[in-house]
Design a protein around this motif. Structure first.
Motif, PDB file in Angstrom:
ATOM      1  N   TYR A   9       4.091   1.210 -10.559  1.00  0.00           N
ATOM      2  CA  TYR A   9       4.085   2.599 -10.126  1.00  0.00           C
ATOM      3  C   TYR A   9       2.934   2.942  -9.182  1.00  0.00           C
ATOM      4  O   TYR A   9       3.150   3.402  -8.067  1.00  0.00           O
ATOM      5  CB  TYR A   9       4.074   3.526 -11.348  1.00  0.00           C
ATOM      6  CG  TYR A   9       5.229   3.253 -12.276  1.00  0.00           C
ATOM      7  CD1 TYR A   9       6.545   3.359 -11.831  1.00  0.00           C
ATOM      8  CD2 TYR A   9       5.014   2.847 -13.589  1.00  0.00           C
ATOM      9  CE1 TYR A   9       7.614   3.069 -12.668  1.00  0.00           C
ATOM     10  CE2 TYR A   9       6.089   2.565 -14.436  1.00  0.00           C
ATOM     11  CZ  TYR A   9       7.381   2.669 -13.964  1.00  0.00           C
ATOM     12  OH  TYR A   9       8.433   2.384 -14.782  1.00  0.00           O
ATOM     13  N   LEU A  10       1.706   2.719  -9.610  1.00  0.00           N
ATOM     14  CA  LEU A  10       0.590   3.173  -8.779  1.00  0.00           C
ATOM     15  C   LEU A  10       0.481   2.377  -7.484  1.00  0.00           C
ATOM     16  O   LEU A  10       0.168   2.945  -6.431  1.00  0.00           O
ATOM     17  CB  LEU A  10      -0.708   3.115  -9.576  1.00  0.00           C
ATOM     18  CG  LEU A  10      -0.778   4.119 -10.730  1.00  0.00           C
ATOM     19  CD1 LEU A  10      -2.091   3.978 -11.481  1.00  0.00           C
ATOM     20  CD2 LEU A  10      -0.606   5.546 -10.234  1.00  0.00           C
ATOM     21  N   GLN A  11       0.753   1.081  -7.534  1.00  0.00           N
ATOM     22  CA  GLN A  11       0.750   0.312  -6.294  1.00  0.00           C
ATOM     23  C   GLN A  11       1.879   0.772  -5.370  1.00  0.00           C
ATOM     24  O   GLN A  11       1.716   0.843  -4.148  1.00  0.00           O
ATOM     25  CB  GLN A  11       0.879  -1.182  -6.594  1.00  0.00           C
ATOM     26  CG  GLN A  11      -0.386  -1.802  -7.150  1.00  0.00           C
ATOM     27  CD  GLN A  11      -1.515  -1.845  -6.137  1.00  0.00           C
ATOM     28  OE1 GLN A  11      -1.315  -2.209  -4.986  1.00  0.00           O
ATOM     29  NE2 GLN A  11      -2.720  -1.478  -6.573  1.00  0.00           N
ATOM     30  N   ALA A  12       3.034   1.096  -5.952  1.00  0.00           N
ATOM     31  CA  ALA A  12       4.152   1.596  -5.143  1.00  0.00           C
ATOM     32  C   ALA A  12       3.807   2.937  -4.512  1.00  0.00           C
ATOM     33  O   ALA A  12       4.107   3.190  -3.331  1.00  0.00           O
ATOM     34  CB  ALA A  12       5.405   1.706  -5.999  1.00  0.00           C
ATOM     35  N   ILE A  13       3.195   3.816  -5.288  1.00  0.00           N
ATOM     36  CA  ILE A  13       2.775   5.118  -4.763  1.00  0.00           C
ATOM     37  C   ILE A  13       1.760   4.931  -3.640  1.00  0.00           C
ATOM     38  O   ILE A  13       1.847   5.584  -2.587  1.00  0.00           O
ATOM     39  CB  ILE A  13       2.208   5.987  -5.904  1.00  0.00           C
ATOM     40  CG1 ILE A  13       3.350   6.455  -6.823  1.00  0.00           C
ATOM     41  CG2 ILE A  13       1.426   7.178  -5.359  1.00  0.00           C
ATOM     42  CD1 ILE A  13       2.893   7.115  -8.109  1.00  0.00           C
ATOM     43  N   GLU A  14       0.813   4.030  -3.845  1.00  0.00           N
ATOM     44  CA  GLU A  14      -0.197   3.783  -2.810  1.00  0.00           C
ATOM     45  C   GLU A  14       0.455   3.234  -1.539  1.00  0.00           C
ATOM     46  O   GLU A  14       0.057   3.596  -0.423  1.00  0.00           O
ATOM     47  CB  GLU A  14      -1.258   2.821  -3.342  1.00  0.00           C
ATOM     48  CG  GLU A  14      -2.529   2.825  -2.540  1.00  0.00           C
ATOM     49  CD  GLU A  14      -3.727   2.309  -3.316  1.00  0.00           C
ATOM     50  OE1 GLU A  14      -4.841   2.391  -2.746  1.00  0.00           O
ATOM     51  OE2 GLU A  14      -3.573   1.838  -4.457  1.00  0.00           O
ATOM     52  N   TYR A  15       1.462   2.376  -1.710  1.00  0.00           N
ATOM     53  CA  TYR A  15       2.180   1.848  -0.546  1.00  0.00           C
ATOM     54  C   TYR A  15       2.893   2.977   0.199  1.00  0.00           C
ATOM     55  O   TYR A  15       2.865   3.045   1.433  1.00  0.00           O
ATOM     56  CB  TYR A  15       3.192   0.783  -0.980  1.00  0.00           C
ATOM     57  CG  TYR A  15       3.905   0.129   0.176  1.00  0.00           C
ATOM     58  CD1 TYR A  15       3.382  -1.010   0.780  1.00  0.00           C
ATOM     59  CD2 TYR A  15       5.103   0.650   0.681  1.00  0.00           C
ATOM     60  CE1 TYR A  15       4.020  -1.611   1.858  1.00  0.00           C
ATOM     61  CE2 TYR A  15       5.746   0.058   1.755  1.00  0.00           C
ATOM     62  CZ  TYR A  15       5.196  -1.070   2.337  1.00  0.00           C
ATOM     63  OH  TYR A  15       5.838  -1.658   3.412  1.00  0.00           O
ATOM     64  N   CYS A  16       3.532   3.871  -0.540  1.00  0.00           N
ATOM     65  CA  CYS A  16       4.227   5.001   0.087  1.00  0.00           C
ATOM     66  C   CYS A  16       3.257   5.875   0.881  1.00  0.00           C
ATOM     67  O   CYS A  16       3.574   6.322   1.998  1.00  0.00           O
ATOM     68  CB  CYS A  16       4.930   5.845  -0.970  1.00  0.00           C
ATOM     69  SG  CYS A  16       6.394   5.076  -1.696  1.00  0.00           S
ATOM     70  N   ILE A  17       2.088   6.119   0.323  1.00  0.00           N
ATOM     71  CA  ILE A  17       1.102   6.937   1.026  1.00  0.00           C
ATOM     72  C   ILE A  17       0.658   6.229   2.304  1.00  0.00           C
ATOM     73  O   ILE A  17       0.590   6.843   3.378  1.00  0.00           O
ATOM     74  CB  ILE A  17      -0.102   7.230   0.104  1.00  0.00           C
ATOM     75  CG1 ILE A  17       0.332   8.150  -1.041  1.00  0.00           C
ATOM     76  CG2 ILE A  17      -1.243   7.865   0.892  1.00  0.00           C
ATOM     77  CD1 ILE A  17      -0.712   8.319  -2.133  1.00  0.00           C
ATOM     78  N   ALA A  18       0.375   4.936   2.205  1.00  0.00           N
ATOM     79  CA  ALA A  18      -0.106   4.179   3.360  1.00  0.00           C
ATOM     80  C   ALA A  18       0.931   4.095   4.466  1.00  0.00           C
ATOM     81  O   ALA A  18       0.579   4.011   5.648  1.00  0.00           O
ATOM     82  CB  ALA A  18      -0.528   2.783   2.923  1.00  0.00           C
TER      83      ALA A  18
END
Length: 372
Positions: free
Chosen positions: A298-307
């Protein structure tokens, strides 16, 4: 102008470019994804997913299509109708086989009536009902249709069932800290503590997309994925051949989040990238590390979406635990037609009551939002 409705038993008979022109760019509704499920044997008569593709041709050109499967069980659907099947059995009536339109093993909303116009979508829905009637099938179910499909299905007289998923929405965040800053102090503190535990365990992450994913990376992911199922006493729905096929044909739409310790991989999450959405699909690990599941999935996916300025992350079906990670409840739907009028009325009554309960549940979830 000539119109023709027909059935194809394999996507080999349908040109990928014609199918994809109707699929709205949705990666899981694409010819490549569905063909990989079929060709790998994951969605086949042998596994209880007998493929039938409803086609609408106009002047010889594909104007509409609908992935259909004759189902001999209800596994891999994520919309649970086992109670309906038991009720049929108790009255000595067959529930299986039934007719289903879905992306197998994928609780992901998207197009099911692949057509350019509302009229053609309605025509496909009505034609699918006729198929079920003509073949004396108990019922027809359309799982996770998008908004355009829902309108056509309501016009065609389908009953609707409501469920809840948890999706993350990108409010133009510049960094992961911007996202965390919008959460309540308690939730923000807990997430930061979980991230520190993972980092203290020596875990670092790599994002691998497209040709950055090697055969060894894919093989490691599959070992993790397979282990997740076996730990729960089940065989995986998807085989290694399926993943190898979409790796070859959909490479740039695939994202692996790979967790390492000292260059040794320990966990992996498999995601699919759409035009404006990231779809979290599968994960696994070789060892337990506190917080690793949520960080990797989840958090890595969210960070990827933001980036990468991706608007929405869909984290899969169910899971109230996702709420505390900043994923908010979203209503999703399935549509149902039942041939026996008595059972259709009983199910309609049940759905009325269930919808009220789901609405109350969704309202309660909103009250527990992790955001300030």
């Amino acid at each position: 102008m000539t119109e023709e409705l027909s059935l194809a038993r394999t996507l080999d008979d349908i040109a990928p470019e014609e199918w994809n022109a109707l699929a709205k760019g949705h990666p899981l509704a694409s010819h490549a994804f569905l063909h990989a499920l079929e060709a790998s044997g994951c969605a086949s008569l042998e596994t209880g997913w007998d493929p039938h593709y409803l086609l609408l041709k106009r002047n010889g050109q594909l104007a509409g299509a609908m992935p259909l499967f004759v189902k001999y069980h209800s596994r891999g659907e994520y919309v649970f109708d086992h109670a309906w099947a038991r009720a049929f059995m108790q009255h000595n009536l067959p529930y299986y086989p039934k007719l289903l339109s879905a992306i197998p093993f994928s609780p992901v909303p998207g197009p099911r009536l692949l057509a350019r116009s509302p009229a053609d979508r309605t025509m496909l829905a009505q034609a699918a009902v006729s198929l079920a009637q003509q073949n004396a099938l108990s019922s027809l179910h359309i799982l996770f249709p998008d908004d355009a499909d829902q309108a056509a299905l309501r016009e065609a007289g389908f009953m609707f069932r409501e469920t809840v998923q948890f999706h993350w929405h990108n409010n133009n965040y510049g960094t992961i800290d911007d996202f965390l800053a919008g959460m309540t102090q308690q939730k923000r503190k807990k997430l930061k503590q979980d991230r520190k535990k993972v980092a203290a365990a020596g875990i670092t992450f790599k994002w691998l997309r497209g040709n950055e994913i090697t055969a060894d990376d894919l093989a490691f992911f599959y070992r993790c994925y397979e282990r997740t199922y076996h730990e729960h006493g089940n065989a995986p729905y998807l085989n290694a051949d399926f993943f190898e096929r979409i790796w070859r044909t959909m490479g740039d739409q695939l994202l692996l989040v790979l967790a390492h310790r000292d260059e040794t991989p320990v966990a992996c999450a498999f995601n699919i990238i759409g035009e404006e959405r990231l779809y979290g699909r599968y994960w696994g690990t070789t060892e337990f590390v506190s917080g690793l599941h949520f960080e990797t999935c989840y958090l890595q996916a969210i960070e990827y979406c933001i980036a990468h300025q991706i608007k929405v992350f869909e984290g899969g079906a169910q899971g109230e635990h996702k709420l505390s990670r900043g994923m908010l409840p979203v209503k999703t739907w399935s549509a149902h037609w039942v041939r026996d009028a008595r059972f259709a009325q009983a199910i309609a009554n049940f759905l009325d009551e269930e919808t009220r309960a789901v609405d109350h549940y969704a309202e309660a979830l909103v009250e527990h939002s992790p955001f300030r």
